[in-house]
Design a protein around this motif. Structure first.
Motif, mmCIF file in Angstrom:
data_model
loop_
_atom_site.group_PDB
_atom_site.id
_atom_site.type_symbol
_atom_site.label_atom_id
_atom_site.label_comp_id
_atom_site.label_asym_id
_atom_site.label_seq_id
_atom_site.Cartn_x
_atom_site.Cartn_y
_atom_site.Cartn_z
ATOM 1 N N GLY A 404 58.355 2.859 -11.354
ATOM 2 C CA GLY A 404 57.798 1.653 -11.567
ATOM 3 C C GLY A 404 58.353 0.903 -12.845
ATOM 4 N N ILE A 405 58.682 1.514 -13.814
ATOM 5 C CA ILE A 405 59.266 1.103 -14.984
ATOM 6 C C ILE A 405 60.519 0.240 -14.723
ATOM 7 N N TYR A 406 61.284 0.626 -13.725
ATOM 8 C CA TYR A 406 62.560 0.035 -13.163
ATOM 9 C C TYR A 406 62.435 -1.378 -12.750
ATOM 10 N N ALA A 407 61.498 -1.476 -11.845
ATOM 11 C CA ALA A 407 61.076 -2.489 -11.202
ATOM 12 C C ALA A 407 60.444 -3.532 -12.311
ATOM 13 N N LEU A 408 59.602 -3.039 -13.214
ATOM 14 C CA LEU A 408 59.112 -3.985 -14.176
ATOM 15 C C LEU A 408 60.012 -4.527 -15.310
ATOM 16 N N ARG A 409 61.043 -3.627 -15.471
ATOM 17 C CA ARG A 409 62.030 -4.386 -16.329
ATOM 18 C C ARG A 409 62.916 -5.432 -15.790
ATOM 19 N N ARG A 410 62.983 -5.683 -14.535
ATOM 20 C CA ARG A 410 63.548 -6.616 -13.881
ATOM 21 C C ARG A 410 62.766 -7.982 -13.818
ATOM 22 N N ARG A 411 61.441 -7.761 -13.945
ATOM 23 C CA ARG A 411 60.354 -8.914 -13.930
ATOM 24 C C ARG A 411 59.887 -9.520 -15.118
ATOM 25 N N GLY A 413 59.481 -11.144 -18.551
ATOM 26 C CA GLY A 413 60.234 -12.414 -19.084
ATOM 27 C C GLY A 413 60.357 -13.402 -18.069
ATOM 28 N N LYS A 414 59.955 -13.020 -16.727
ATOM 29 C CA LYS A 414 59.954 -13.865 -15.588
ATOM 30 C C LYS A 414 58.478 -14.261 -15.041
ATOM 31 N N ASP A 415 57.970 -13.531 -14.072
ATOM 32 C CA ASP A 415 56.563 -13.633 -13.705
ATOM 33 C C ASP A 415 55.622 -12.614 -14.525
ATOM 34 N N LEU A 416 56.238 -11.788 -15.303
ATOM 35 C CA LEU A 416 55.455 -10.915 -15.989
ATOM 36 C C LEU A 416 55.988 -11.096 -17.479
ATOM 37 N N PRO A 417 54.892 -11.190 -18.579
ATOM 38 C CA PRO A 417 55.329 -11.216 -20.041
ATOM 39 C C PRO A 417 56.377 -9.992 -20.407
ATOM 40 N N VAL A 418 56.889 -10.327 -21.424
ATOM 41 C CA VAL A 418 57.533 -9.070 -22.167
ATOM 42 C C VAL A 418 56.576 -8.347 -23.034
ATOM 43 N N PRO A 419 56.383 -7.127 -22.884
ATOM 44 C CA PRO A 419 55.232 -6.426 -23.508
ATOM 45 C C PRO A 419 55.669 -6.198 -25.073
ATOM 46 N N ALA A 420 54.421 -5.983 -25.884
ATOM 47 C CA ALA A 420 54.677 -5.766 -27.389
ATOM 48 C C ALA A 420 55.373 -3.967 -27.411
ATOM 49 N N PHE A 421 54.961 -3.507 -26.228
ATOM 50 C CA PHE A 421 55.754 -2.045 -26.301
ATOM 51 C C PHE A 421 56.404 -1.889 -25.222
ATOM 52 N N LYS A 422 57.777 -0.994 -25.263
ATOM 53 C CA LYS A 422 58.758 -0.704 -24.237
ATOM 54 C C LYS A 422 58.952 0.770 -24.459
ATOM 55 N N MET A 423 58.863 1.324 -23.169
ATOM 56 C CA MET A 423 59.498 2.662 -23.102
ATOM 57 C C MET A 423 60.826 2.810 -23.726
ATOM 58 N N PRO A 424 61.109 3.823 -24.673
ATOM 59 C CA PRO A 424 62.398 4.045 -25.348
ATOM 60 C C PRO A 424 63.354 4.528 -24.342
ATOM 61 N N PHE A 425 64.547 4.585 -24.677
ATOM 62 C CA PHE A 425 65.488 5.265 -24.104
ATOM 63 C C PHE A 425 65.702 4.957 -22.633
ATOM 64 N N TYR A 426 65.487 3.782 -22.298
ATOM 65 C CA TYR A 426 65.606 3.177 -20.914
ATOM 66 C C TYR A 426 67.166 3.213 -20.605
ATOM 67 N N PRO A 427 67.716 3.421 -19.245
ATOM 68 C CA PRO A 427 66.851 3.955 -18.286
ATOM 69 C C PRO A 427 66.712 5.611 -17.994
ATOM 70 N N VAL A 428 67.138 6.323 -18.954
ATOM 71 C CA VAL A 428 67.186 7.685 -18.574
ATOM 72 C C VAL A 428 65.289 8.237 -18.728
ATOM 73 N N MET A 429 64.696 7.876 -19.710
ATOM 74 C CA MET A 429 63.329 8.209 -19.874
ATOM 75 C C MET A 429 62.498 8.159 -18.693
ATOM 76 N N PRO A 430 62.587 6.977 -17.985
ATOM 77 C CA PRO A 430 61.598 6.865 -16.473
ATOM 78 C C PRO A 430 62.055 8.127 -15.778
ATOM 79 N N ALA A 431 63.432 8.064 -15.499
ATOM 80 C CA ALA A 431 63.878 9.200 -14.510
ATOM 81 C C ALA A 431 63.366 10.699 -15.004
ATOM 82 N N LEU A 432 63.334 10.889 -16.104
ATOM 83 C CA LEU A 432 62.997 12.375 -16.768
ATOM 84 C C LEU A 432 61.291 12.134 -16.386
#
Length: 499
Positions: A404-411, A413-432
């Motif tokens: 879901g992180i991949y879908a979240l990143r695309r949204r 700053g659009k219909d969802l706010p940019v969160p104060a925390f982001k998963m590091p090493f994107y896009p590798v870490m969500p796959a791991l």
């Protein structure tokens, strides 16, 4: 067919969840979430699993199994932290996946977590009852079998202690989360002190030779499972992973968090970090005190090790604190489980009364449902089999959240706010995170996968027979389609009149 798939992938507007959950009172702080997470993760298993896994699968390398399981859990926890910071909604993965991938996939993720909470609540209550009765035995107090065991087990009809404990925790939570959080904070401190006491005392009884060979030679156990080598470590990881899944209980309460963009990531990642240190330390001390084979078929390895090392008073004290500390796991599980059930009712996926709040803006209908079902499961179901559903179901939800992180990143700053925390090493870490959860799931017993399949089959029947037809999102989509069709007809009539 395309219309059917479109119906399954209807996505909820995040602003709807913000509005629906706005009535929940935001009172929980980082301290509360740390206590909630540690209290749920560091449950009874810290006093049992290190010895059990060492004897059955990994030997002294049980600490490696705990570390590997923690790494996988940590990868998923980073995904949870970003999701909770961006979407602080009740229901955690259920609500997030509903927004990211659509209603059907949200139902699958939520149904997976529902198995965790229903069964874990009953399982922990039963464990607390057994340990409490064990403490009373030396005092000459023994409950009759009829009210000591679940139905059909050793003459049991109802485990009355488990019922009373569940009812007591439900009553505490029904008064509000702030009061429950205060009790949780105190009990967690007691539990952590008990764990630290074991580590300190146990260090004085370490025998270095017990650590060698650190990774025993591989062989197959009599039951067909692996012992020793990397195979034994892997088998230990799948068994241990159950201990780390408690951080979902933090995310499920994000709608009641103060400043969720900061408190949620700190609570999720902080509690997991504390739990990892405690688990690994207990495992290393335990296998250093006595040879790992001594813990075979031992239901209380920590207490046993302390007594045989010449510390019976400390052993009894830690066991007493452990019993009290089980309340922390129950508080966490029942708090999170009731919020998940509330989310299903809120969306019309289950009967609407489950999604109603009382005059104090608390989802006590959902809490009552969780308590009653927990008592029924605890009274009728064999835990040795159903407990496996906890890991299987939760791992499936973890896979959804990681992707879901991949879908979240695309949204963002659009219909969802940019969160104060982001998963590091994107896009590798969500796959791991996804691959790690998949590998742990693959290592579960055949029975665990079978029971998970049965649970999901039941979930599909409920979704297609009830949830799909009563869903507020589905009704809204139908109304919009009807309004659009009505407008087309109206426009056509106007064109004919003009002609």
């Amino acid at each position: 067919m395309s219309g059917f798939f479109k119906r399954l992938t209807l996505k909820e507007d995040p602003s709807i969840y913000e509005d629906k959950d706005s009535h929940l009172v935001r009172v929980l702080t980082v301290k509360d979430f740390l206590a909630l997470g540690v209290g749920t993760i560091v449950s009874t298993s810290i006093f049992t699993l290190p010895g059990v896994v060492a004897a059955q699968h990994a030997g002294p390398a049980v600490s490696i199994s705990f570390l590997v399981a923690a790494i996988v859990a940590g990868l998923v926890a980073f995904a949870y932290a970003e999701m909770a910071a961006a979407m602080p909604f009740a229901g955690s993965a259920y609500s997030w996946i509903n927004v990211m991938f659509g209603e059907f996939f949200g139902w699958v993720a939520g149904w997976a977590l529902l198995a965790e909470y229903f069964i874990a609540v009953a399982f922990v209550a039963s464990g607390l009852s057994a340990n409490f009765r064990g403490l009373l035995l030396p005092l000459g107090i023994k409950f009759p079998n009829a009210i000591s065991n679940t139905m059909g087990v050793n003459g049991g009809v109802l485990d009355i202690t488990a019922v009373v404990v569940l009812a007591a925790v439900a009553w505490l939570l029904s008064k509000g989360v702030s009061g429950a959080a205060k009790v949780e904070n105190i009990l967690v401190v007691l539990k952590v002190l008990a764990v630290l006491t074991f580590i300190i005392v146990g260090l004085t009884a370490i025998h270095i030779q017990n650590y060698f060979p650190f990774v025993p030679k591989y062989h197959v156990n009599a039951d067909g499972t692996a012992f020793g080598g990397w195979q034994g470590i892997y088998a230990g990881v799948s068994m241990i992973f159950l201990s780390y899944i408690g951080f979902d209980s933090i995310a499920a309460n994000s709608a009641e968090a103060k400043d969720p963009g900061k408190t949620m990531p700190r609570g999720i990642l902080g509690s997991l970090a504390i739990a990892v240190v405690l688990f690994v330390a207990v495992a290393l001390v335990l296998v250093g005190m006595f040879h790992y084979s001594d813990y075979a078929n031992n239901a209380e390895p920590v207490g046993w090790a302390l007594r045989h090392a010449g510390h019976p008073v400390i052993a009894s004290t830690i066991q007493a604190v452990a019993v009290v500390g089980m309340f922390t796991a129950l508080i966490g599980m029942m708090l999170a489980g009731s919020r998940l059930i509330y989310s299903f009712g809120r969306d019309g996926m289950l009967p609407g009364w489950l999604g109603k709040l009382n005059k104090n803006n608390l989802p006590n209908h959902a809490l009552t449902a969780l308590t009653v079902i927990g008592i029924i499961i605890g009274a009728l179901c064999p835990f040795a089999f159903l407990a496996q559903l906890i890991s299987a179901g939760t791992l499936i939800a973890f896979m959804f959240v990681s992707l879901g992180i991949y879908a979240l990143r695309r949204r963002e700053g659009k219909d969802l706010p940019v969160p104060a925390f982001k998963m590091p090493f994107y896009p590798v870490m969500p796959a791991l995170g996804f691959l790690g959860a998949l590998l742990v799931f693959w290592g579960l017993d055949y029975e665990a996968k079978l029971y998970a399949g049965i649970w999901f089959a039941i979930g599909l029947v409920i979704y297609f027979s009830y949830g799909m037809h009563h869903s507020f999102l589905g009704k809204k989509a139908k109304k919009e389609e009807a309004d659009a069709a009505s407008k087309v007809v109206k426009d056509e009539k106007e064109e004919i009149i003009e002609d």
